[in-house]
Scaffold this motif. Structure first.
Motif, PDB file in Angstrom:
ATOM      1  N   GLN A  79     -25.476  45.837 -19.686  1.00 36.76           N
ATOM      2  CA  GLN A  79     -25.201  47.238 -19.354  1.00 36.76           C
ATOM      3  C   GLN A  79     -26.472  48.082 -19.422  1.00 36.76           C
ATOM      4  O   GLN A  79     -26.646  49.023 -18.642  1.00 36.76           O
ATOM      5  N   THR A  80     -27.366  47.754 -20.353  1.00 28.11           N
ATOM      6  CA  THR A  80     -28.637  48.470 -20.463  1.00 28.11           C
ATOM      7  C   THR A  80     -29.451  48.330 -19.181  1.00 28.11           C
ATOM      8  O   THR A  80     -29.993  49.321 -18.647  1.00 28.11           O
ATOM      9  N   PHE A  81     -29.558  47.113 -18.656  1.00 26.12           N
ATOM     10  CA  PHE A  81     -30.248  46.902 -17.383  1.00 26.12           C
ATOM     11  C   PHE A  81     -29.589  47.716 -16.268  1.00 26.12           C
ATOM     12  O   PHE A  81     -30.272  48.293 -15.411  1.00 26.12           O
ATOM     13  N   HIS A  82     -28.259  47.745 -16.248  1.00 28.77           N
ATOM     14  CA  HIS A  82     -27.551  48.519 -15.233  1.00 28.77           C
ATOM     15  C   HIS A  82     -27.881  50.004 -15.323  1.00 28.77           C
ATOM     16  O   HIS A  82     -28.095  50.664 -14.302  1.00 28.77           O
ATOM     17  N   TRP A  83     -27.909  50.541 -16.525  1.00 27.78           N
ATOM     18  CA  TRP A  83     -28.265  51.956 -16.696  1.00 27.78           C
ATOM     19  C   TRP A  83     -29.651  52.232 -16.085  1.00 27.78           C
ATOM     20  O   TRP A  83     -29.845  53.215 -15.375  1.00 27.78           O
ATOM     21  N   GLY A  84     -30.612  51.356 -16.379  1.00 26.96           N
ATOM     22  CA  GLY A  84     -31.961  51.557 -15.853  1.00 26.96           C
ATOM     23  C   GLY A  84     -32.043  51.481 -14.348  1.00 26.96           C
ATOM     24  O   GLY A  84     -32.788  52.238 -13.715  1.00 26.96           O
ATOM     25  N   ALA A  85     -31.277  50.565 -13.747  1.00 26.40           N
ATOM     26  CA  ALA A  85     -31.334  50.360 -12.294  1.00 26.40           C
ATOM     27  C   ALA A  85     -30.510  51.383 -11.524  1.00 26.40           C
ATOM     28  O   ALA A  85     -30.907  51.820 -10.439  1.00 26.40           O
ATOM     29  N   ILE A  86     -29.361  51.769 -12.055  1.00 29.78           N
ATOM     30  CA  ILE A  86     -28.457  52.676 -11.337  1.00 29.78           C
ATOM     31  C   ILE A  86     -28.867  54.132 -11.499  1.00 29.78           C
ATOM     32  O   ILE A  86     -28.719  54.939 -10.577  1.00 29.78           O
ATOM     33  N   PHE A  87     -29.415  54.465 -12.667  1.00 29.35           N
ATOM     34  CA  PHE A  87     -29.802  55.853 -12.941  1.00 29.35           C
ATOM     35  C   PHE A  87     -31.274  55.924 -13.362  1.00 29.35           C
ATOM     36  O   PHE A  87     -31.601  56.349 -14.473  1.00 29.35           O
ATOM     37  N   PRO A  88     -32.187  55.518 -12.473  1.00 21.17           N
ATOM     38  CA  PRO A  88     -33.601  55.403 -12.845  1.00 21.17           C
ATOM     39  C   PRO A  88     -34.272  56.734 -13.184  1.00 21.17           C
ATOM     40  O   PRO A  88     -35.235  56.754 -13.959  1.00 21.17           O
ATOM     41  N   ASP A  89     -33.784  57.830 -12.618  1.00 18.04           N
ATOM     42  CA  ASP A  89     -34.409  59.119 -12.899  1.00 18.04           C
ATOM     43  C   ASP A  89     -33.852  59.788 -14.153  1.00 18.04           C
ATOM     44  O   ASP A  89     -34.368  60.817 -14.594  1.00 18.04           O
ATOM     45  N   MET A  90     -32.832  59.208 -14.703  1.00 17.17           N
ATOM     46  CA  MET A  90     -32.187  59.769 -15.897  1.00 17.17           C
ATOM     47  C   MET A  90     -32.621  59.059 -17.175  1.00 17.17           C
ATOM     48  O   MET A  90     -32.752  59.680 -18.227  1.00 17.17           O
ATOM     49  N   VAL A  91     -32.847  57.750 -17.064  1.00 21.32           N
ATOM     50  CA  VAL A  91     -33.126  56.920 -18.244  1.00 21.32           C
ATOM     51  C   VAL A  91     -34.628  56.780 -18.448  1.00 21.32           C
ATOM     52  O   VAL A  91     -35.341  56.270 -17.586  1.00 21.32           O
TER      53      VAL A  91
END
Length: 338
Positions: free
Chosen positions: A134-146
């Protein structure tokens, strides 16, 4: 009384084409959100785990310090607290519970973070095992937020070898006659016990099993005592259909399987802008360092840092190896300071 809160998501259309009706996400927060809303850490759960089983990495003086940060721990769909097979009424109960991806989970977690709390920037996302997925998904899906990610002992995509291991767990569980194709009258205990024995050969390394003193430190008198007390005790506390829900999520984990990247795995990894430390364990049989090295090769701001340990996958959690926890905690502190 429940020690968590519930975010009402309404009807959620999933990647599989079904609707998760009246979806609920259980979550717990630690610490206080500051006025600038810039002290946020998102810490997703692991396979079968709940927020309670993430708390070993949270505390004063630790990197995930609730006196400094606002830590959000969202519970995955299928873990028994968020919407799951075990708490969904007919006709979508049992084996009819919809297939849910890591993308589905993270998109709804994003709704929790933004709609409930009005947060636009996340300082760090971190997690162990499926929490790392899920951490990888957060980085890839919301790159400008994380801003930062530290996935440990997990992967951005389920490998073929990992998929095969999970087939063994699934087959053992479903072979119990009491399973009744997911519409069991009571938990299929033989299947759960058998699945735990399959899991036991993978969770810790060969060297761990060779060092008998470690079992005694953990409070087990013998190997059989460990297999029953630790492994069977763990799976017997879970619901079989919930385990199968999360197992499917794990097997189909892939940060590129979404409308943003359309299956381009390298592009998805390259899309992670966050400062990253990717931390596999040297003896992890699920997520070997070689797989993590491939991920880091395609990530623009990532460092591969291997945890040298003989504790295998359980070097990362849930609080079983104190020495390895210190290494992970130190890396989290370092990353947060950047």
């Amino acid at each position: 009384m429940a020690d968590y809160e519930v975010f009402e998501l309404g009807d959620v259309t999933l990647q599989c084409g079904q609707i998760l009706r009246g979806a609920k996400m259980a979550y717990k927060t630690y610490g206080k959100l500051n006025a600038a809303k810039d002290n946020v850490i998102v810490y997703p759960c692991w396979y079968s785990g709940t927020h309670l089983e993430n708390e070993w990495l949270i505390g004063p003086t630790m990197a995930l310090d609730p006196e400094k940060y606002f830590i959000i721990v969202p519970n995955m769909f299928g873990n028994g607290l968020s919407t799951s097979a075990s708490n969904t009424p007919a006709p979508f109960n049992g084996s009819r519970f919809p297939k849910i991806t890591a993308y589905d989970n993270v998109v709804q977690q994003h709704r929790l973070v933004t709609e409930k709390f009005g947060i636009s920037k996340v300082k760090l996302v971190t997690g162990w095992s499926m929490g790392a997925l899920q951490t990888f998904h957060w980085g890839a899906i919301f790159p400008d937020m994380v801003e930062r990610i530290l996935p440990f002992q997990g992967s951005a995509k389920c490998s073929r070898h990992n998929f095969v291991f999970l087939e063994g767990v699934k087959a053992a569980l479903q072979a119990d006659a009491a399973f009744m194709n997911g519409f069991y009258k009571e938990q299929p205990q033989k299947g759960l016990r058998a699945a735990s024995r399959v899991y036991a050969g993978w969770g810790f390394s060969q060297t761990f099993y060779r060092v008998e003193a470690d079992l005694k430190k953990m409070g087990y008198a013998s190997l059989e005592d460990f297999l029953v007390g630790f492994w069977e005790g763990w799976l017997l506390s879970k619901d079989a259909n919930n385990l199968l829900t999360m197992l499917w999520t794990w097997q189909n984990g892939d940060i590129s399987n979404n409308p943003i990247y359309n299956g381009d795995y390298k592009k998805a990894l390259a899309g992670i802008k966050a400062k990253a430390i990717v931390m596999p364990a040297s003896t992890d049989l699920y997520f070997p360092p070689e797989d993590s090295a491939i991920e880091v090769e395609h990530m623009p701001n990532a460092e591969l840092r291997v945890v040298e340990t003989y504790w295998g996958h359980f070097a990362g959690g849930p609080g079983t190896s104190p020495d390895d926890i210190k290494v992970i905690d130190a890396a989290l502190k370092e990353l947060l300071a950047r």
